[in-house]
Write a protein that holds these residues in place. Structure first.
Motif, PDB file in Angstrom:
ATOM      1  N   GLY A  76       9.659 -11.167  -3.594  1.00  0.00           N
ATOM      2  CA  GLY A  76      10.065  -9.777  -3.767  1.00  0.00           C
ATOM      3  C   GLY A  76      10.362  -9.115  -2.436  1.00  0.00           C
ATOM      4  O   GLY A  76       9.750  -9.446  -1.417  1.00  0.00           O
ATOM      5  N   PRO A  77      11.306  -8.151  -2.431  1.00  0.00           N
ATOM      6  CA  PRO A  77      11.610  -7.442  -1.188  1.00  0.00           C
ATOM      7  C   PRO A  77      10.522  -6.432  -0.843  1.00  0.00           C
ATOM      8  O   PRO A  77       9.766  -6.004  -1.714  1.00  0.00           O
ATOM      9  CB  PRO A  77      12.922  -6.719  -1.519  1.00  0.00           C
ATOM     10  CG  PRO A  77      12.855  -6.467  -2.988  1.00  0.00           C
ATOM     11  CD  PRO A  77      12.122  -7.658  -3.569  1.00  0.00           C
ATOM     12  N   SER A  78      10.469  -6.053   0.414  1.00  0.00           N
ATOM     13  CA  SER A  78       9.505  -5.055   0.879  1.00  0.00           C
ATOM     14  C   SER A  78      10.193  -3.696   0.958  1.00  0.00           C
ATOM     15  O   SER A  78      11.183  -3.541   1.665  1.00  0.00           O
ATOM     16  CB  SER A  78       8.977  -5.463   2.256  1.00  0.00           C
ATOM     17  OG  SER A  78       8.065  -4.506   2.716  1.00  0.00           O
ATOM     18  N   PHE A 117       4.378 -17.636   8.286  1.00  0.00           N
ATOM     19  CA  PHE A 117       4.020 -16.603   7.310  1.00  0.00           C
ATOM     20  C   PHE A 117       2.891 -15.749   7.859  1.00  0.00           C
ATOM     21  O   PHE A 117       1.990 -16.250   8.530  1.00  0.00           O
ATOM     22  CB  PHE A 117       3.566 -17.239   5.985  1.00  0.00           C
ATOM     23  CG  PHE A 117       4.668 -17.930   5.225  1.00  0.00           C
ATOM     24  CD1 PHE A 117       5.291 -17.309   4.148  1.00  0.00           C
ATOM     25  CD2 PHE A 117       5.095 -19.210   5.591  1.00  0.00           C
ATOM     26  CE1 PHE A 117       6.303 -17.944   3.445  1.00  0.00           C
ATOM     27  CE2 PHE A 117       6.113 -19.851   4.897  1.00  0.00           C
ATOM     28  CZ  PHE A 117       6.721 -19.214   3.817  1.00  0.00           C
ATOM     29  N   GLU A 118       2.944 -14.454   7.544  1.00  0.00           N
ATOM     30  CA  GLU A 118       1.823 -13.584   7.891  1.00  0.00           C
ATOM     31  C   GLU A 118       1.110 -13.176   6.598  1.00  0.00           C
ATOM     32  O   GLU A 118       1.580 -13.517   5.509  1.00  0.00           O
ATOM     33  CB  GLU A 118       2.320 -12.345   8.652  1.00  0.00           C
ATOM     34  CG  GLU A 118       3.269 -11.457   7.853  1.00  0.00           C
ATOM     35  CD  GLU A 118       3.786 -10.262   8.658  1.00  0.00           C
ATOM     36  OE1 GLU A 118       4.046 -10.423   9.863  1.00  0.00           O
ATOM     37  OE2 GLU A 118       3.929  -9.182   8.056  1.00  0.00           O
ATOM     38  N   TYR A 119       0.007 -12.472   6.720  1.00  0.00           N
ATOM     39  CA  TYR A 119      -0.664 -11.905   5.546  1.00  0.00           C
ATOM     40  C   TYR A 119      -0.365 -10.414   5.482  1.00  0.00           C
ATOM     41  O   TYR A 119      -0.268  -9.752   6.518  1.00  0.00           O
ATOM     42  CB  TYR A 119      -2.181 -12.105   5.632  1.00  0.00           C
ATOM     43  CG  TYR A 119      -2.647 -13.456   5.167  1.00  0.00           C
ATOM     44  CD1 TYR A 119      -2.508 -13.828   3.830  1.00  0.00           C
ATOM     45  CD2 TYR A 119      -3.230 -14.354   6.053  1.00  0.00           C
ATOM     46  CE1 TYR A 119      -2.940 -15.079   3.403  1.00  0.00           C
ATOM     47  CE2 TYR A 119      -3.656 -15.611   5.630  1.00  0.00           C
ATOM     48  CZ  TYR A 119      -3.501 -15.962   4.295  1.00  0.00           C
ATOM     49  OH  TYR A 119      -3.916 -17.205   3.870  1.00  0.00           O
ATOM     50  N   MET A 120      -0.189  -9.895   4.274  1.00  0.00           N
ATOM     51  CA  MET A 120      -0.112  -8.438   4.130  1.00  0.00           C
ATOM     52  C   MET A 120      -1.489  -7.969   3.658  1.00  0.00           C
ATOM     53  O   MET A 120      -2.167  -8.678   2.910  1.00  0.00           O
ATOM     54  CB  MET A 120       0.957  -8.049   3.108  1.00  0.00           C
ATOM     55  CG  MET A 120       0.798  -8.684   1.738  1.00  0.00           C
ATOM     56  SD  MET A 120       2.034  -8.114   0.554  1.00  0.00           S
ATOM     57  CE  MET A 120       2.123  -9.535  -0.555  1.00  0.00           C
ATOM     58  N   ASP A 121      -1.915  -6.801   4.107  1.00  0.00           N
ATOM     59  CA  ASP A 121      -3.209  -6.369   3.607  1.00  0.00           C
ATOM     60  C   ASP A 121      -3.056  -5.755   2.212  1.00  0.00           C
ATOM     61  O   ASP A 121      -1.941  -5.489   1.750  1.00  0.00           O
ATOM     62  CB  ASP A 121      -3.958  -5.468   4.597  1.00  0.00           C
ATOM     63  CG  ASP A 121      -3.203  -4.221   4.962  1.00  0.00           C
ATOM     64  OD1 ASP A 121      -2.952  -4.041   6.163  1.00  0.00           O
ATOM     65  OD2 ASP A 121      -2.851  -3.442   4.053  1.00  0.00           O
ATOM     66  N   VAL A 124      -0.813  -2.636   1.569  1.00  0.00           N
ATOM     67  CA  VAL A 124       0.631  -2.935   1.543  1.00  0.00           C
ATOM     68  C   VAL A 124       0.988  -3.595   0.212  1.00  0.00           C
ATOM     69  O   VAL A 124       1.980  -3.243  -0.443  1.00  0.00           O
ATOM     70  CB  VAL A 124       1.015  -3.869   2.730  1.00  0.00           C
ATOM     71  CG1 VAL A 124       2.417  -4.424   2.582  1.00  0.00           C
ATOM     72  CG2 VAL A 124       0.858  -3.116   4.046  1.00  0.00           C
ATOM     73  N   ASP A 125       0.162  -4.555  -0.188  1.00  0.00           N
ATOM     74  CA  ASP A 125       0.349  -5.299  -1.433  1.00  0.00           C
ATOM     75  C   ASP A 125       0.423  -4.349  -2.645  1.00  0.00           C
ATOM     76  O   ASP A 125       1.327  -4.439  -3.475  1.00  0.00           O
ATOM     77  CB  ASP A 125      -0.834  -6.271  -1.592  1.00  0.00           C
ATOM     78  CG  ASP A 125      -0.524  -7.473  -2.460  1.00  0.00           C
ATOM     79  OD1 ASP A 125       0.441  -7.403  -3.235  1.00  0.00           O
ATOM     80  OD2 ASP A 125      -1.262  -8.469  -2.378  1.00  0.00           O
ATOM     81  N   GLU A 126      -0.520  -3.418  -2.707  1.00  0.00           N
ATOM     82  CA  GLU A 126      -0.594  -2.527  -3.870  1.00  0.00           C
ATOM     83  C   GLU A 126       0.452  -1.419  -3.840  1.00  0.00           C
ATOM     84  O   GLU A 126       0.820  -0.877  -4.878  1.00  0.00           O
ATOM     85  CB  GLU A 126      -2.008  -1.944  -4.009  1.00  0.00           C
ATOM     86  CG  GLU A 126      -3.000  -2.994  -4.493  1.00  0.00           C
ATOM     87  CD  GLU A 126      -4.416  -2.474  -4.664  1.00  0.00           C
ATOM     88  OE1 GLU A 126      -4.718  -1.350  -4.199  1.00  0.00           O
ATOM     89  OE2 GLU A 126      -5.237  -3.205  -5.269  1.00  0.00           O
TER      90      GLU A 126
END
Length: 291
Positions: A76-78, A117-121, A124-126
């Motif tokens: 999915g796009p950000s 790849f990084e992690y999103m917290d 950001v995810d929600e």
């Protein structure tokens, strides 16, 4: 320890009432009248509020035969968070009003180990809706099947990065147990989107938008990521999932399993007739094993 991503858009973008949601999804899936096929390995589907795009999305999700699939990659796009990379979820489970979807942490670790790849917290995810809007449909279609998900937030990638991520993920296409759910709306038209391209030779504004979108859809169907890139640079069409779609095209190009994309449905949120109007387009496609 379980780390939950809440269904943060339930109750606003779609109903948080489980019975109502099941009924709605059932209705749209029935109306689409599609036959499930085990050859369908991926979809491109919209991510607007269900009152706008729920019906169109059924034409993507209604094709899925869940029997032999055990993992779903979500691209999915950000919309709110800037990153030039792809980001993985820190959650261990994604909630929906009609069932929860566990994250495949093993594949997450594997992807993270590549260094790309990084992690999103979780915040950001929600905040992001692009993948969440696919979740109720996936929870519905895969009800009773033990499936795990790999959500990938696709950032503002360069053409080189799109190709790079496509190469990394291509190997997963060759495993028939993997499925791909690619999230994108099509043209966002109107002054509020800073996009008012209008070719009068096609008639009304909404007709011009349709011609523009369908040109892009035809190019996506060829499976050529470079042709899609060229189309975007020539038209500036405001396809918000352009990066996830590009990564998906590169994945298919680099895998040995031949998958053909075919669009089955196209809709607009409203018909623009004057320059004061605005609309968003929704298109649904399937990626099917070819031959």
């Amino acid at each position: 320890m379980e780390k939950i991503r809440k269904a943060s858009h339930a109750g606003s973008w779609y109903t948080d009432n489980p019975l109502e949601l099941e009924e709605q999804l059932d209705g749209w899936l029935r109306a689409a009248g599609l036959v499930k096929s085990s050859d369908v390995r991926g979809v491109i589907a919209p991510h607007a509020g269900y009152s706008y795009s729920g019906r169109a999305a059924a034409y993507a999700f209604g094709n899925i035969d869940p029997t032999n699939i055990s993992r779903i990659f979500l691209l999915g796009p950000s919309h709110h968070y800037y990153t030039p990379k792809c980001a993985l979820s820190r959650a261990t489970v994604y909630k929906t009003p009609i069932g929860d979807l566990p994250i495949d942490e093993e594949v997450n670790d594997e992807l993270k180990a590549t260094g790309h790849f990084e992690y999103m917290d979780l915040r950001v995810d929600e905040a992001e809706h692009s993948m969440e809007m696919h979740l109720p449909y996936l929870a519905k279609v895969f009800q009773g099947y033990p499936v795990k998900i790999v959500p990938i937030l696709v950032g503002a990638l360069s053409a080189e990065s799109e190709a790079l991520y496509g190469r990394f993920l291509a190997k997963y296409v060759d495993d028939s147990k993997n499925f791909f759910s690619v999230s994108s709306d099509f043209c966002h038209w109107g002054s509020r989107f800073n996009y008012i391209h209008y070719d009068k030779s096609h008639g009304a504004i909404y007709k011009s938008i349709e011609v523009l979108d369908k040109m892009g859809m035809d190019i996506i169907e060829t499976g050529d990521p470079d042709a899609f890139k060229l189309y975007l640079s020539e038209t500036d069409n405001t396809i918000c999932g352009r990066h996830p779609i590009s990564v998906f095209l590169h994945m298919l190009k680099n895998s040995s399993t031949k998958i053909k994309i075919r669009f089955l449905r196209y809709e607009q949120s409203s018909q623009c007739k004057s320059m004061r109007d605005s609309s968003v387009s929704y298109a649904s496609a399937v990626g099917k094993v070819d031959g």
